[in-house]
Design a protein around this motif. Structure first.
Motif, mmCIF file in Angstrom:
data_model
loop_
_atom_site.group_PDB
_atom_site.id
_atom_site.type_symbol
_atom_site.label_atom_id
_atom_site.label_comp_id
_atom_site.label_asym_id
_atom_site.label_seq_id
_atom_site.Cartn_x
_atom_site.Cartn_y
_atom_site.Cartn_z
ATOM 1 N N ILE A 48 6.086 -67.205 8.303
ATOM 2 C CA ILE A 48 7.410 -67.474 9.010
ATOM 3 C C ILE A 48 7.491 -66.905 10.212
ATOM 4 C CG2 ILE A 48 8.766 -65.879 7.845
ATOM 5 C CD1 ILE A 48 11.169 -67.865 8.306
ATOM 6 N N ASP A 49 7.630 -67.860 11.033
ATOM 7 C CA ASP A 49 7.665 -67.468 12.827
ATOM 8 C C ASP A 49 8.731 -68.218 13.482
ATOM 9 O OD1 ASP A 49 7.245 -65.568 14.917
ATOM 10 O OD2 ASP A 49 5.301 -66.579 15.319
ATOM 11 N N GLN A 68 8.527 -71.996 12.690
ATOM 12 C CA GLN A 68 7.250 -72.591 11.909
ATOM 13 C C GLN A 68 7.175 -71.855 10.593
ATOM 14 O OE1 GLN A 68 7.661 -71.087 15.046
ATOM 15 N NE2 GLN A 68 5.726 -70.103 15.626
ATOM 16 N N ILE A 69 6.814 -72.759 9.629
ATOM 17 C CA ILE A 69 6.908 -72.003 8.301
ATOM 18 C C ILE A 69 5.317 -72.627 7.560
ATOM 19 C CG2 ILE A 69 7.827 -71.795 6.025
ATOM 20 C CD1 ILE A 69 10.608 -72.172 7.301
ATOM 21 N N SER A 70 4.732 -71.683 7.096
ATOM 22 C CA SER A 70 3.346 -72.032 6.496
ATOM 23 C C SER A 70 3.062 -71.678 5.291
ATOM 24 C CB SER A 70 2.211 -71.457 7.652
ATOM 25 O OG SER A 70 0.740 -71.921 7.410
ATOM 26 N N CYS A 75 1.167 -76.213 7.557
ATOM 27 C CA CYS A 75 2.320 -75.823 8.426
ATOM 28 C C CYS A 75 3.451 -76.762 8.964
ATOM 29 C CB CYS A 75 1.745 -74.716 9.493
ATOM 30 S SG CYS A 75 2.922 -73.933 10.505
ATOM 31 N N LYS A 100 9.346 -64.919 1.734
ATOM 32 C CA LYS A 100 9.160 -65.102 3.352
ATOM 33 C C LYS A 100 8.588 -63.837 3.984
ATOM 34 C CE LYS A 100 12.700 -66.615 2.132
ATOM 35 N NZ LYS A 100 13.391 -67.117 1.101
ATOM 36 N N GLY A 102 6.860 -62.402 7.551
ATOM 37 C CA GLY A 102 6.855 -62.492 9.023
ATOM 38 C C GLY A 102 6.802 -61.092 9.552
ATOM 39 N N ALA A 178 2.287 -68.339 12.176
ATOM 40 C CA ALA A 178 3.056 -68.226 10.878
ATOM 41 C C ALA A 178 1.853 -67.972 9.799
ATOM 42 C CB ALA A 178 3.821 -69.576 10.668
ATOM 43 N N CYS A 181 0.445 -64.441 9.321
ATOM 44 C CA CYS A 181 1.303 -63.539 8.540
ATOM 45 C C CYS A 181 1.078 -63.636 7.047
ATOM 46 C CB CYS A 181 3.025 -63.871 8.787
ATOM 47 S SG CYS A 181 3.627 -63.545 10.545
#
Length: 219
Positions: A48-49, A68-70, A75, A100, A102, A178, A181
């Motif tokens: 996550i970012d 943004q979540i991957s 993503c 999560k 990050g 994302a 991480c």
């Protein structure tokens, strides 16, 4: 694997660039957000970012524009400036069964709460997590460089994240942050489980200007 404690800016500048290799989906409606969250909720761990439009005027600030979540290969770029922090996104952030991962998450969550209140659960802060592996550099670019000998480009960081249409360069930049991480966490978890790593001895440490936690600005 030998894990270096630090890496110099000069070394990073000479590394090849890393890019997210999977599919990228831009989410611009609440319905699209619900579908994206349905998929992400099926994952055990996600990266996550967030991105915020930069302000070049004193006293002016903006809310988070992009979240943004991957997963490993997909993503989602949630355009919060268009849809806000929807109930489905909040549900994901509060889901205790999806980890999560990050960097500078405290800063990200503080900014996200300016859009809507929520209580995040099951979060891993990489700046703290890497300590057990002897890594002292705390920026995402440096941690990634230490572990993968590749460079995450920061060229789009100060671009307009509230633009009507995100450029391909912006989308790739956001997705890479994302995903990287998640990739860092997955590798460190693997090394932790199999014990197949050594931390570089003190005498081999490359001098760094700072060992303190770096802010979102240096992510």
């Amino acid at each position: 694997m030998i894990i270096k404690r630090n890496i110099s800016k000069q070394t990073i500048s000479e590394l090849p660039k890393a890019f997210f290799p999977g599919r990228i989906f831009v989410v611009q409606t609440e319905t699209e957000a619900e579908k994206a969250v349905e998929y992400l909720s099926s994952q055990k761990v996600i990266g996550i970012d967030s991105e915020t439009r930069p302000s070049f005027t004193k006293g002016q600030s903006h809310k988070v524009a992009l979240l943004q979540i991957s997963s490993d290969d997909i993503c989602f770029l949630f355009r919060l400036n268009m849809i806000g922090l929807t109930p489905s996104i909040i549900q994901l952030l509060e889901n205790p069964h999806v980890i999560k991962v990050g960097l500078s998450l405290k800063d990200d969550f503080m900014m996200l709460r300016k859009r809507a209140p929520f209580k995040q659960q099951a979060c891993i802060e990489l700046q703290e997590y890497v300590n057990q592996f002897g890594i002292r550099d705390k920026s995402l670019q440096k941690i990634y460089g230490i572990l993968f000998d590749e460079k995450i480009s920061k060229s789009q960081r100060l671009s307009n994240w509230e633009a009507d249409v995100l450029s391909d360069a912006q989308k790739l930049y956001a997705a890479t942050d994302a995903w990287s991480c998640l990739r860092i966490y997955n590798l460190l978890q693997e090394l932790k489980e199999n014990g197949n790593y050594e931390v570089a001895p003190e005498e081999e440490v490359i001098q760094s200007t700072s060992f303190t936690t770096e802010s979102t600005e240096n992510k």
